[in-house]
Structures are given as C-alpha cells and as structure tokens.
Scaffold this motif. Structure first.
Motif, mmCIF file in Angstrom:
data_model
loop_
_atom_site.group_PDB
_atom_site.id
_atom_site.type_symbol
_atom_site.label_atom_id
_atom_site.label_comp_id
_atom_site.label_asym_id
_atom_site.label_seq_id
_atom_site.Cartn_x
_atom_site.Cartn_y
_atom_site.Cartn_z
ATOM 1 N N PHE A 511 3.687 -54.586 -29.035
ATOM 2 C CA PHE A 511 4.088 -53.194 -28.769
ATOM 3 C C PHE A 511 3.176 -52.219 -29.514
ATOM 4 O O PHE A 511 3.512 -51.058 -29.699
ATOM 5 C CB PHE A 511 5.552 -52.971 -29.153
ATOM 6 C CG PHE A 511 6.469 -53.978 -28.523
ATOM 7 C CD1 PHE A 511 6.591 -54.049 -27.138
ATOM 8 C CD2 PHE A 511 7.181 -54.886 -29.300
ATOM 9 C CE1 PHE A 511 7.406 -55.004 -26.539
ATOM 10 C CE2 PHE A 511 8.000 -55.841 -28.708
ATOM 11 C CZ PHE A 511 8.113 -55.902 -27.325
ATOM 12 N N ASP A 512 2.028 -52.723 -29.930
ATOM 13 C CA ASP A 512 1.120 -51.880 -30.692
ATOM 14 C C ASP A 512 0.657 -50.695 -29.849
ATOM 15 O O ASP A 512 0.457 -49.600 -30.357
ATOM 16 C CB ASP A 512 -0.090 -52.712 -31.151
ATOM 17 C CG ASP A 512 -0.843 -52.029 -32.272
ATOM 18 O OD1 ASP A 512 -0.171 -51.605 -33.234
ATOM 19 O OD2 ASP A 512 -2.075 -51.892 -32.186
ATOM 20 N N ASN A 513 0.487 -50.934 -28.566
ATOM 21 C CA ASN A 513 0.112 -49.838 -27.679
ATOM 22 C C ASN A 513 1.020 -49.873 -26.447
ATOM 23 O O ASN A 513 0.729 -50.548 -25.449
ATOM 24 C CB ASN A 513 -1.360 -49.984 -27.290
ATOM 25 C CG ASN A 513 -1.855 -48.721 -26.622
ATOM 26 O OD1 ASN A 513 -1.064 -47.978 -26.022
ATOM 27 N ND2 ASN A 513 -3.146 -48.478 -26.718
ATOM 28 N N ILE A 514 2.110 -49.142 -26.544
ATOM 29 C CA ILE A 514 3.124 -49.204 -25.488
ATOM 30 C C ILE A 514 2.589 -48.641 -24.177
ATOM 31 O O ILE A 514 2.907 -49.128 -23.095
ATOM 32 C CB ILE A 514 4.399 -48.474 -25.962
ATOM 33 C CG1 ILE A 514 5.043 -49.333 -27.041
ATOM 34 C CG2 ILE A 514 5.366 -48.245 -24.815
ATOM 35 C CD1 ILE A 514 6.418 -48.937 -27.439
ATOM 36 N N GLY A 515 1.711 -47.634 -24.294
ATOM 37 C CA GLY A 515 1.133 -47.053 -23.080
ATOM 38 C C GLY A 515 0.366 -48.109 -22.286
ATOM 39 O O GLY A 515 0.553 -48.262 -21.076
ATOM 40 N N THR A 516 -0.471 -48.859 -22.987
ATOM 41 C CA THR A 516 -1.255 -49.902 -22.320
ATOM 42 C C THR A 516 -0.339 -50.942 -21.686
ATOM 43 O O THR A 516 -0.527 -51.349 -20.539
ATOM 44 C CB THR A 516 -2.176 -50.597 -23.348
ATOM 45 O OG1 THR A 516 -2.963 -49.600 -23.987
ATOM 46 C CG2 THR A 516 -3.063 -51.630 -22.697
ATOM 47 N N LEU A 517 0.658 -51.334 -22.452
ATOM 48 C CA LEU A 517 1.577 -52.352 -21.953
ATOM 49 C C LEU A 517 2.286 -51.858 -20.691
ATOM 50 O O LEU A 517 2.368 -52.567 -19.674
ATOM 51 C CB LEU A 517 2.587 -52.689 -23.061
ATOM 52 C CG LEU A 517 3.600 -53.791 -22.803
ATOM 53 C CD1 LEU A 517 2.911 -55.092 -22.383
ATOM 54 C CD2 LEU A 517 4.434 -54.055 -24.069
#
Ligand code: PLP
Length: 738
Positions: A511-517
């Motif tokens: 969840f380090d980069n929720i946007g990417t996920l």
C-alpha cells in the motif's frame, strides 16, 4: 471432519492410562508405558525440547476427538472416562501459550515427533494469562486485553499429581541462584499436554510449568503470567530463567533421562549454565566456586556442549536476548556471572550479556532455519561460522491441510498413504488427471467460500454491535450500509497476509502507493480482496503503527479503486484463523525485508493446500520458489550487506520493493482471471514440489540425525526415508555474492 485411519481401540476405557503422576486419557496403557520407558531409560536416549512457546491448539489437530466422534462415543460406564470424553468433546479449543511462528513451529515439530515415534518430551511454561487478546478499533488501532483461559478444562492437558501426597498437585522446586548460600526457591505445578500421533499409538508429552502459584515468590508468579511479559528487563530475564532452570529439576523429579537438550531459540539457555555448574561441581567438589579457574569453566562448558542442540530462528536483533551485566549481577550469584563473563560476552556491547552468543558457543550443533538464514547467521557469528548448518523449517501437514483439500487427497488413488508420508506428493502424476484437477478446483472454491463467509459474518457482527460497544469496527466495510458493497463475494481474487506485526515484515508494503495500486486494478477491471491479520507485541509501538496504517488505508483504497479493492482486517489471529486463511485465499503474500524473515512458515501452510505464494525472495521461499511453477517473487534479491540487517526505516526499501510488486501484480491477476487452468497448475506444482519438502516430518527427521539417538529398526527406516526427501544443508546452493 478429517476421516480417521484405523485405530486399534475397541472402547473408550482403553484410552485411560495412568502412572504414579496421575490418570490420563488419550492412548492405551501399553502405549503410555512404552513412551514413558523410552523417555526414562537409564542410558538417556531421549531428547528434551525446550521452547518459550508452543502453539498446538486442540481444535487444529486432534486425533482423539476425531476418533471419539467417529465412534459416536459420548459417555462410558466408567465415571472418570466419561469426564474425559466430555472434556475432549466439549473442552476449550485454544491453549493460548504462543505468539506466532516460533510457537506454532514447536507445536508442529512435536506432532511430527509423535507421528514418527521419536522419544522426545517438551518443556515450556503455562501462562495463566496467555499472550493477549487482540481488539482492534479503527481509530485507536490494536487494543491489548488480558486473556483468561482454563487449563483445567482443556482437552489433552492434565495436571500432574504428587505421588507421595494423594490428591495434591505435584509441586516442583526450581532453585534460583540469586544468593549463593540461600538460593531462592521457585515453585511450580506441572501440566502435561499430550501430543498424540494420528494412530494414537505414540505421544510426545509437553510439560508446561505453572509458576503462578501461592508458594512461589511474587516476582516469580508475576513473571509467569504472560508470554513475553516485558514490563521490565528484570521480569524478562526472570521469565527466561524460569524456562531454562526448570529443565533439569523437572527431568529428575519425573525420572526422565534426556541425553540431548534441544533449545528451540536461546530463551531457555539457562539450562546450559546449570549443566556447566553441575559439571564444575562434579570435577572440583562442593567448593568449586572458590576453586574454579578459567580452564575449568571452559572444560565444563565443553562437556555441557555435548548435550546441546541449538536452533537459532532469526537474524533480527530483538530476537537475541541481551541483558545488562549489572542487571544480571543483581539476580545471579558471582559464580554464574563468572561463567557468563567467559561465555556470553559480546564485543559489540561489552556492558551486556548476549544469550544468543552464549547459546552459539556452547552446543554440539547449531541450526538455522533455511539456507539463506544459514549464510546470514554465519556472517553474524563469524567465530561459529563453520558449525552453523541449515535445517529448513516445515509445517505439520495434517494440521494445515484443510478438510476440503484432505478429502480430495483421500479419494485419490495415487496419494494413498499421504497422511503418513507427505513425500508421496512428489511422485504422483496429478497434473494431467482431469478428475483430480476438477476436485482440487472445487475444494479450493469451497475453502474460498468458507473464508469469505467468515469475513462476512465478522463484518455483520461488527455492524450489529456498533451501537452497543465503545469499539469502533476496524473495517471500513462495516460502516457501509448493507448492499453498498459492504460484503465480500467468493470467487474474487483474494490475497492473504497474516503474521505478527513487526516492522521488518512490512505488512503495509503493497500500500506504499495506493494510487498506483488502484490504477492497476482499474486498468484491468480486476476485483481484489486483501485480507490481513496479525498481532503486534504489546510493547512494539512501531509494529502497532503498521497495523494502524492498514486500517487507515482501507477507505482510500476502496474509493480510489471504485470499490474494486476491499481491504479487510481480521482481528484475533490464531491457528484456527490461519488455516481458514491459508487455504481460502488465491495467493499468500509475504513482503518482508530480505533477509530478515529467517524462514517464515505461513507460506508453507499455503503451499500445503496448493496455494501459490507471492513473496520476496527470503527465508524458505528461496528454496520453495520455482520459476513459473509455484508462485511469484518480487523485491530485492541481491547480496546481503550491512544495511540488509538493519531495521532502520531508511533501509527498509519500501519504494523499490513496492514498485517491483506493482510490476508483477497485473501478471498474477491476468492469469487468475483469464487463464484459470494455468492458475490451477500452480496449485498442483506446489503439491508436487513443496509438500514433500516443507513438512515437519522431513524436518524432524533431519533433527533426529543430529540427536544421534539409537532407534528401533522400523523407526530408523522411517526417519531415514523422510530425511532423504531433502538435504536442507545442500552445498549446491550459495547466497548471491556482491
Ligand atoms: C504459522 C503461523 C505464524 C507464523 O507465520 P510466519 O509467516 O512465519 O510469520 C504466526 N501465527 C500463527 C497463528 C500461525 O499459524
């Protein structure tokens, strides 16, 4: 319920057994006598397995209960027998004296020793307040609650009786050498948990010491209440001593004669100190403490070392006990400290005793828990490098394979005998058998439905309790109105993650980069359920913060992915929940910082069920990963350097390793949703390649080789067979070099 193998017992009364320490239930008297004799032979050919925690909840693997149910025996003409049957059929299901992987491994290991008929008994403590119960609140995060349980009613657990005082519990005296001439005497009651083999023809006794009794000093009572009590360093040090110091008095009181003492982690290393003291007394007489010279101590240590096998479980510093020398001089006598000065020193930290270093120096074998961990341990302890070997961990297949999967294996001709011999999975040609594949798929679907139903029930309960309690449900979905996507659906790709919350395990990595996920999911139109569970040690504030971050990410992930991603936290992680999770998910996520996860075992439990792992190349996965066949790898896999062993936040590689995960994820989702047959083959490959290796029968057999026990020919043949399934310490493998 798992169908039972044939057991030669004609009536429930045959399961009553007794000796001078009491009346027990679970194996026929001749079996009981045979095992007790094997443990007490004067030539000392048995093993004491010493562990701070043992995870072996009776609802997880329980041959006696299964047998009683299969027979339909609910009572007996004998009153004592009826009482036992009742306890077995209705007793509490948890023995909460474990915190995580170390304890569960101990429990699985002892079950395999029982299945293999190896003369071993275990020693641990009985914590009246268990570890702790976990409540989780969406605003506060983890809330630790004291746990109550009742050993009296727990099946397979029996309090030993004093042979000389009928009706009284056996009270063991454990000397603590605080003062030289007046050692403090701690008192403990002894409980026996029987780890009974599947055929009920052998058992391994676990002796759990209950120090929280009125005749013990208050500081001892308090230190024994909770597993890993860490209110103060003294309490922590005393809890360790309570484990190690009881081993020899316990064996003597019960008439057991272990030649080998296996330290499962260094927590019980006080037993080594006691062995050295005894050896000094033997050599120099009663006034050894005035006579002993450096050479005497070293010679005595060498003698003691012959009896010790030591398994080290972690490269993480918090797992290596160190205590200030000044603290120890306050709780031990000068002779003990002189020995520790010589054997427990740590050049990096001269004012402390390092008990990992002590255990590392005094033994006849040291084992790490995977190949990579072996190489890391050699770097951490260069003086001992040449004797450090690998025995890769395993899990008890009969405990961890779900009932639905077990039914499929039971009905497959080629797997006939898999319960006795998990090695059979390596030889069976399952991949081209359409009937088997169909059954396997159906069983996976069933386990996924069970898991989904568990989660939905939990969310429903949270919702209905919301008004009544001050706990704010830890799940965003609990706050949604029914029908607004507030439940999970089976068949949606499910990623599971459950383990202790320690920072190095990086639960929040993906969840380090929720946007990417969220973008990845939106692009493919892929729905994904993320199911997380695990406890943080009550004193581990950074671990608790990671847990809180998982809760905090739920809403954002849901919103940004337009409801495609649902992240749910399941409180109260324990063995029962672990089995539902590892068998019900579609992939098992493991995202630690390499190489800090020395082995990891939850991924092996998934593999036992044919569930592919999605993991960093750390611990067992370095050995269990076969490219394109058993699952996926991501993250850093280069050489191990000084930064690798650090837990400093700046060295945790979040950005790099999460990027690597995001590159991989679409491939996994695409295969699951577009090529389900290919996905199912991953499952078969796990059964074929990983079940024969990552089981505790194989692991226990490798340990038995180190114990050097003379065994009867039939047992010996079985041990050789399992040990031959794998060579953990294979030299073909080397860690990547810089
Ligand atoms: C297996 C298990 C663990 C260990 O999992 P790891 O992946 O080794 O961290 C911890 N807790 C429970 C309840 C387990 O069953």
């Amino acid at each position: 319920m798992i169908p039972q193998k044939t057991v030669n017992v004609a009536s429930a009364e045959e399961l009553l057994c007794a000796n001078r320490f009491g009346v027990f239930f679970g194996v026929p008297q001749p079996v009981f006598d045979h095992v007790w004799q094997a443990l007490s032979r004067p030539e000392g050919k048995s093993v004491a397995y010493v562990s701070m925690e043992i995870g072996a909840d009776p609802d997880m693997f329980h041959p006696v209960q299964d047998f009683l149910r299969a027979q339909g025996w609910k009572k007996s003409g004998d009153e004592t027998c009826t009482r036992f049957i009742d306890k077995y059929l209705r007793g509490p299901r948890k023995i909460p004296v474990y915190s995580g992987g170390l304890g569960v491994l101990a429990g699985d290991t002892l079950k395999s020793f029982a299945d293999l008929h190896i003369p071993v008994f275990a020693v641990s403590l009985l914590y009246r307040e268990g570890y702790f119960s976990q409540l989780v609140d969406s605003r506060v995060g983890q809330i630790d609650q004291a746990m109550q349980w009742s050993p009296e009613n727990t099946p397979t657990l029996f309090q030993l009786q004093d042979p000389d005082r009928p009706g009284q519990p056996l009270e063991l005296t454990v000397p603590f050498f605080n003062e030289y001439d007046h050692p403090t005497e701690a008192k403990a009651h002894v409980w026996m948990k029987m780890e009974i083999s599947e055929e009920m023809d052998y058992f391994v006794p676990e002796f759990l010491l209950d120090y929280s009794i009125p005749s013990s000093p208050p500081w001892v009572r308090e230190a024994g209440l909770r597993l890993y009590s860490a209110k103060s360093d003294i309490m922590k040090a005393n809890q360790r001593r309570m484990l190690g110091s009881c081993v020899l008095p316990l064996a003597e009181r019960l008439g057991l004669s272990p030649q080998t003492i296996h330290l499962n982690e260094q927590h019980g290393v006080a037993v080594t100190l006691h062995l050295i003291l005894r050896e000094l007394e033997k050599r120099l007489g009663q006034d050894y403490h005035v006579k002993m010279a450096r050479e005497d101590i070293l010679a005595a240590a060498q003698e003691a070392a012959e009896r010790i096998v030591y398994t080290i479980h972690t490269p993480v510093k918090a797992g290596h006990d160190r205590f200030a020398r000044s603290l120890y001089t306050g709780i031990s006598h000068a002779t003990g400290c002189r020995i520790l000065d010589l054997l427990a020193g740590d050049p990096d930290s001269p004012h402390e005793y390092n008990f990992t270093a002590f255990a590392m120096r005094v033994n006849r074998a040291v084992n790490s828990v995977s190949r990579l961990h072996r190489d890391v341990t050699r770097k951490q302890f260069p003086e001992s490098a040449s004797k450090i070997r690998a025995v890769t961990n395993g899990v008890h297949h009969l405990t961890w394979i779900s009932p639905a999967r077990a039914r499929v294996f039971d009905s497959t001709d080629e797997l006939l005998g898999w319960r006795d011999d998990p090695g059979l999975f390596g030889e069976a040609a399952m991949e081209n058998d359409p009937a088997f594949l169909k059954q396997l798929r159906l069983a996976w679907e069933e386990d996924n439905r069970i898991l989904t139903a568990y989660v939905n029930r939990m969310l429903g309960e949270h919702r209905s309790r919301m008004e009544e309690t001050w706990i704010d449900p830890p799940n965003y979905l609990s706050h949604l109105k029914q029908g607004e996507g507030s439940l999970l659906s089976p068949g949606v790709f499910t990623i599971g993650f459950a383990r202790r919350f320690s920072t190095y395990k990086r639960a929040d990595l993906i969840f380090d980069n929720i946007g990417t996920l969220a973008d990845i999911l939106a692009k493919g139109g892929w729905r994904v359920n993320f199911l997380f569970a695990g406890k943080a040690h009550p004193q581990d504030e950074p671990g608790k913060s990671v847990l809180k971050l998982i809760l905090d990410n739920q809403e954002e992930l849901y919103q940004r992915s337009n409801g495609l991603a649902r992240l749910v936290f399941l409180p109260g992680y324990d063995m029962a929940l672990a089995r539902i999770m590892v068998s019900g998910v579609h992939t098992w996520l493991n995202s630690p910082k390499r190489p800090l996860e020395a082995s990891g075992t939850s991924g092996m439990k998934a593999a036992m069920n044919g569930v592919p792992n999605l993991s960093v190349m750390d611990g067992w996965w370095v050995e269990g990963y076969h490219e394109g066949q058993t699952g996926w790898k991501f993250g850093y896999e280069g050489p191990i350097n000084a930064d690798s062993l650090s837990e400093d936040p700046s060295t945790l590689l979040y950005a790099e390793d999460s990027r690597s995960f995001y590159e991989l994820l679409p491939k996994v989702l695409d295969m699951f949703y577009s090529r389900p047959d290919e996905y199912l083959q991953l499952s078969v490959n796990n059964l074929r390649l990983n079940v024969p290796i990552f089981n505790t029968h194989r692991m226990a057999a490798e340990y038995v080789r180190k114990y050097e026990l003379p065994l009867d020919p039939k047992t010996e043949a079985r041990v050789v067979g399992f040990a031959n399934l794998y060579k953990s310490d294979s030299c073909d493998w080397t860690e990547p070099q810089a």
